[in-house]
Write an enzyme that holds these catalytic residues in place. Structure first.
Site, PDB file in Angstrom:
ATOM      1  N   LYS A 249      35.753  19.955  80.447  1.00 11.79           N
ATOM      2  CA  LYS A 249      35.011  18.781  79.969  1.00 11.79           C
ATOM      3  C   LYS A 249      34.471  18.998  78.552  1.00 11.79           C
ATOM      4  CE  LYS A 249      30.639  18.410  81.465  1.00 11.79           C
ATOM      5  NZ  LYS A 249      29.742  18.441  80.271  1.00 11.79           N
TER       6      LYS A 249
ATOM      7  N   LYS B 190      26.154  22.078  70.054  1.00 12.38           N
ATOM      8  CA  LYS B 190      26.258  22.624  71.411  1.00 12.38           C
ATOM      9  C   LYS B 190      27.714  22.664  71.869  1.00 12.38           C
ATOM     10  CE  LYS B 190      25.818  23.489  75.825  1.00 12.38           C
ATOM     11  NZ  LYS B 190      25.716  24.861  76.304  1.00 12.38           N
TER      12      LYS B 190
ATOM     13  N   THR C  18      24.686  18.676  78.500  1.00 15.57           N
ATOM     14  CA  THR C  18      25.822  18.843  77.599  1.00 15.57           C
ATOM     15  C   THR C  18      26.685  17.593  77.700  1.00 15.57           C
ATOM     16  OG1 THR C  18      25.751  21.231  77.875  1.00 15.57           O
ATOM     17  CG2 THR C  18      27.783  20.315  77.011  1.00 15.57           C
TER      18      THR C  18
END
Lengths: 291, 291, 291, 291
Positions: free
Chosen positions: D239, D170, D94
Site C-alpha cells: 500500500k 513518511k 500513513t
C-alpha cells in the site's frame, strides 16, 4: 566460387548444401568430423583444418559464439593463416560487436578482407535458402559476394562500410525478439489469471496490430506453455542479450528493457530452464504471477 | 438498426458516418454540440442528452476515458436512464477493466444488456470501416450486433462471455504497442550512437522478423525523430499503460515492462512531451543515452 | 613485519603511512614514481619493480581495477615472481570475484599464499586507520596478518576460507551504497517537485530510520545537488556494480536493482558525468523527472 | 489537553495509553468496541461515534488506510461534524498524499484545522513513547500540539506549512525501507548461492557502512529467512509503495526502484505471501534466483 564453410551445425550445414546446390565449389571444416559426411556425399571437399578450408576465394564461418570463432582463427592451422591476400572471411555467426571489430583489424593487418554477414532465420530457412542476410563492410566486396548470399538468403540488407554495424543490427534484432517474448509472456500471464483463453489474445494480436510470423510463432508457444524442444535455446538468447548490452555499454546507451531481459534469462536458467526454448522466457512472467 | 452514438471525436464521428452509410438509423450525442453538424448533414438525428441518444435498439459510447463514460451514464439524462429494457449498450472506448465490470453490473441491474467492443485502429481506419473490433459479452448478442461491427470494422474477434475480457485484451494490445516503441527506441539510440543510419535498421526489421504495419509506422517515426503531430497522444498511451497495470494488479500479475513504460511515460511528459505522439516515448531512450 | 605496498593512490599511500607508523618495515612500489617521495621521506624503501616490493613476508596490492592488478602480477618483474614460497599476497583492492579466484589459484600453484582483504572507507579513513577490513582466506593466515589489518582498520571482519568471498561481500556493500544513492535520488526528486526542502527529508531519515553515516553524507550531497569534487568517482562506482552483476550472473542470481543502477550509471556518464562523484547518480533521477 | 483518539489498533492503543500517562484527558473511539476496554480501565472515556471523540481540543486519527479514514470523517457521526471550529484534526495514519490534501481542504471549509503527523516506529515504540513524529502544517499549531507529540515520540520533525508534505516524507521513508529490504534480499541471494553465510554479510554491513537499526533488524530476518510473524505486514508495505508512486506520478517524478518494488510486492503476494512480514519481499529475490 571456391568457398569454405567452417562450422557445420544445423545452420552451417544448411548453408553448405545451398552453396553446393548453387554450383559453388565448397570445402567444409568441422571440429567434430562426423558431421562432414553428408556434405562429402553431396560433393563437398572435407578439409582437415580451418586453414585448409580458407584456401579459396572466400571462407564463411558459422559457429555458436565468440570463443568458437576465436578457436578457428588463430594458430598455424587457423583462418588467418590459411586465407590468401585479398581473400575474404565472411562471418555469418551471431558474434559480439567487439569481436567483429577485432576481426576487421586482424584481417586488415593480414592483407585480407572481412565482411560481417549475420543472418535471421532458423535452420529450416537456411536449408531452403530463405534466410535474411544482414551484410556490413565494403560495398563492392558485398556485391562480389552476392552470389553466395543469394544462394542462402531470400534477401540481403546492406548496412554500411563498417562490418561490425551488421552485428549491431543482428543483435538488436534478437533483442527485439526476446523483448517481444517477454511482453507476450506478461500479457498472457494476465490473460490466464483473468480467465481468458490465451490463444484468443494471440489471435487478436496477430490478426490486427502484429501480423508478423514472430508474434504468431512465439505467441502460440507461450499460449500453449510449450517450452521445448528448443528451436532456439534459452542460453543462446541470453548470450545475444548480453552481447547487445555490451555493445550498448561501449557506446553509452542504457537499454533498460534489455537489462530486464538479462535478469529474466538468469532467472529462467536458475529455475531449471537451461535446455528450454527461448519461449520459456515467458515462464518467468508466469511463475512471478504465481502461476 | 436504430442506434445511438455518444462521443463524436475523430473515432466516434468516423463510426457514425460508417453506420449511416450502412443504412442504420443513427442518433448522435456530443457534449460540444458543434461537432454534430457534419453528421446532421449526413442524415443523423442530433440528441440533446445521452438518454435521448440511448432510446433505440443499441447505443455505442466512444469517449476518451473513464470519467467521460461515467459522466454520460448517470443521472436523469444518462444512458442508464435512457436505455430501454433488454436494449444494449456497446462500449467501444478504451476504458479500464474495472469500469467495464461496473457497467456490466449496472446494466444487468437495470434489466439492460452490455457489450464491451473496444477497437484497434486510428481515426482513418474508423472512417474507412477498417477497424478491428474486439467483442466481449453474450455470444448471441454479439451476433445480433454484428451488422454494426461489420459497418465499422474489417474483422470482429470474440473473446468470451465476460464483457470486460475484451478490455483486458484491448489494453494488453496497447501495452504491446507501447513496449514495441520503447524497444525500438532503445535499439535506435544504439544505432545512432554507433553511427548506423536508423532507417536501415528499421528496414531490416520490417523486411524480416517484424513485417507488421505497427513496426513500420513507428519505426519510421522514431528513426526520423518525428514526435508530432500526435496521431495517438502520449498521455493517452500513458492512460492505457496505467489501466493495464491496474488490471494486472487486481489479478496479482507483475508486468515489469509495463512498469518501466509507466516510468518512461512519466519522464516523457515531465520533460515536455505532453502534446507529442506516442512515438516520443522513444525520445526518453535517446535522451537517457545523452542524445 | 616486512611488508610491501603496491599502488600509492590516496588509499594505498594512507595504508603505507599507517604501516610505517605501526613500526612495520615497509617497501613501496608505484608505477608513477613521483608518488613514492613522501613515503621515502617517511622511512619507506622504494622498490623499482613489483617483484622487489614482494620480497618481504607480505605484499599488499591497492590498485584501481582488475587490469592494474594483472599488470603488476605477471612477468619477470611481477608479484608472482617476487614473492617467496609461503609468503602472502594480500589484495586490498576492489577487484572482481573472478580475478580474486584466479589469484587464489595462481598463488597456490606458485606455492604462495593469498588473502583477499578489501576495505570499506574513504582515503581519510585509510590515513587515520579507520578502515573496515573484510578478510577472506585461511583463518590462521588472517590471524598472522592481523597486525597489518590493525594498523589500517578499526575492525576486521572475517568471511571464511575462500578468499573471493570477501570480494563478494565488498562488492555487495558497494552495491548497497549505490542503491541507497539511487533511492535517495528518487525520493529527493519527489521532494523537490513537491516543494519540500530536500535537507528536511534527509534530516528526518538520518534522525530516525537510517541514522548511518552513509545516508547522512550522501543525503546532504544529493539535497544540495553537489556532485563534485569526486570523493568516489562515478566510473568507479559503475565498475563495482558491473562486478557485482558479473559475480551474480556467474552464480545464477538476478539482481534487478543492480541492473537498474547499471543503466543509470551509463546514463549519468553519457550525459556528461564522467568526472563527477557517486552522488551524481542522483542527477539521473532528477533529470528524468524534468528537473 | 482534551484529546480524542480514533482507531485503537496496536499503534493507536499505544498512543492513547501514552497520552493518558502524560495527563491528557483522553476520549477513544474504535469501530470494534471490545478494543476500548483496556483504555477505559486506564481512564479513557469511550465515545460511541467518531464525532463524539472529536469534541475536544484535538482529535487524532490512527487508522490502517484511506478508506478507514474516509469512513470516520463523513456523515452526521463523523469527525467533520464533531470537531468544533478552530479545533484540530491530527492525522497520524500513513495515508495518501491525495487524501491528506483533501482533508486539508475539507477542514478549512469547515472552519477547522488540520495537521498531518505520521510517525515512524513499530507498536512497541508507540507504547514506549519512542516514535518519530513527522509534522506538517501551521508552525504555531504544531507548537501548540507539541505536548501531544512529546507524549508519544522521542522526536518531532517539522516539514513545513503544507500538511501533506509530511505524508510525502513518511511515504518516502517507507519506500526507502522497502528498497533496503529488496537490496538486502538481492545481495543475500548472492551470498547464499556463493556459499557465504548470510549473517556474516549482515554483520559486515551493519558494523561498517550501515550501522542503522533498520539494516540490522531486516538483515537478520532475511539472513534467517524468517518471514513471519508479520511485524509490518507485506500488504501494508505494498500500500505504501503504491501511495508513493501515486504521489510521484502526480508530480511527474518517475521512481523506477519504487516501480520494481511494486512488481515484487505483487509477486510476493501472488506467490502466497499475503500474511507474511515485509521481510518476505526478499523471498522474491531468493526464488527468482532458484533458491
Amino acid at each position: 566460387m571456391e568457398v569454405g564453410i567452417i562450422g557445420l551445425g544445423r545452420m552451417g550445414s544448411g548453408i553448405a548444401h545451398r552453396l553446393i546446390g548453387a554450383g559453388h565449389k565448397v570445402t567444409v571444416y568441422n571440429r567434430t568430423r562426423s558431421r562432414t559426411e553428408a556434405l562429402r556425399s553431396a560433393g563437398a571437399i572435407v578439409a582437415d583444418t580451418p586453414a585448409a578450408a580458407s584456401a579459396g576465394e572466400a571462407v564463411i564461418t558459422m559457429l555458436a559464439d565468440d570463443p568458437a570463432i576465436e578457436a578457428v582463427m588463430a594458430g598455424p592451422e587457423g583462418v588467418l593463416q590459411g586465407l590468401a591476400k585479398d581473400r575474404v572471411h565472411i562471418s555469418m555467426s551471431t558474434i559480439t560487436v567487439a569481436l567483429s571489430e577485432r576481426l576487421t583489424v586482424a584481417h586488415r593487418h593480414a592483407g585480407q578482407r572481412y565482411l560481417a554477414a549475420p543472418v535471421f532465420g532458423r535452420p529450416d530457412a537456411a536449408a531452403s535458402g530463405k534466410l535474411f542476410v544482414v551484410a556490413g563492410g565494403d560495398a563492392a566486396l558485398i556485391d562480389h559476394c552476392q552470389p553466395l548470399f543469394d544462394a542462402v538468403g531470400q534477401r540481403t540488407f546492406t548496412i554500411g562500410d563498417t562490418p561490425a554495424w551488421a552485428n549491431v543490427v543482428k543483435l538488436s534484432g534478437n533483442f527485439l525478439l526476446a523483448a517481444m517474448i517477454e511482453c507476450l509472456g506478461e500479457a498472457i500471464a494476465l490473460m490466464r489469471k483473468s480467465g481468458i483463453e490465451p490463444q484468443r489474445f494471440v489471435d487478436v494480436m496477430t490478426g490486427s496490430l502484429f501480423a508478423a510470423p514472430a508474434y504468431r510463432t512465439y505467441g502460440e508457444l507461450i499460449a500453449a506453455q510449450q517450452y521445448e524442444p528448443a528451436g532456439f535455446a534459452l542460453p543462446l538468447g541470453f548470450k545475444d542479450v548480453r552481447s547487445v548490452l555490451a555493445a550498448a555499454e561501449a557506446k553509452g546507451v542504457p537499454m533498460p528493457v534489455a537489462s530486464l531481459l538479462r535478469d529474466h534469462f538468469i532467472s529462467a536458467i536458475a529455475r531449471g530452464g537451461q535446455t528450454l526454448d527461448l519461449s520459456a522466457l515467458a515462464r518467468v512472467a508466469a511463475e512471478n504471477a504465481g502461476l
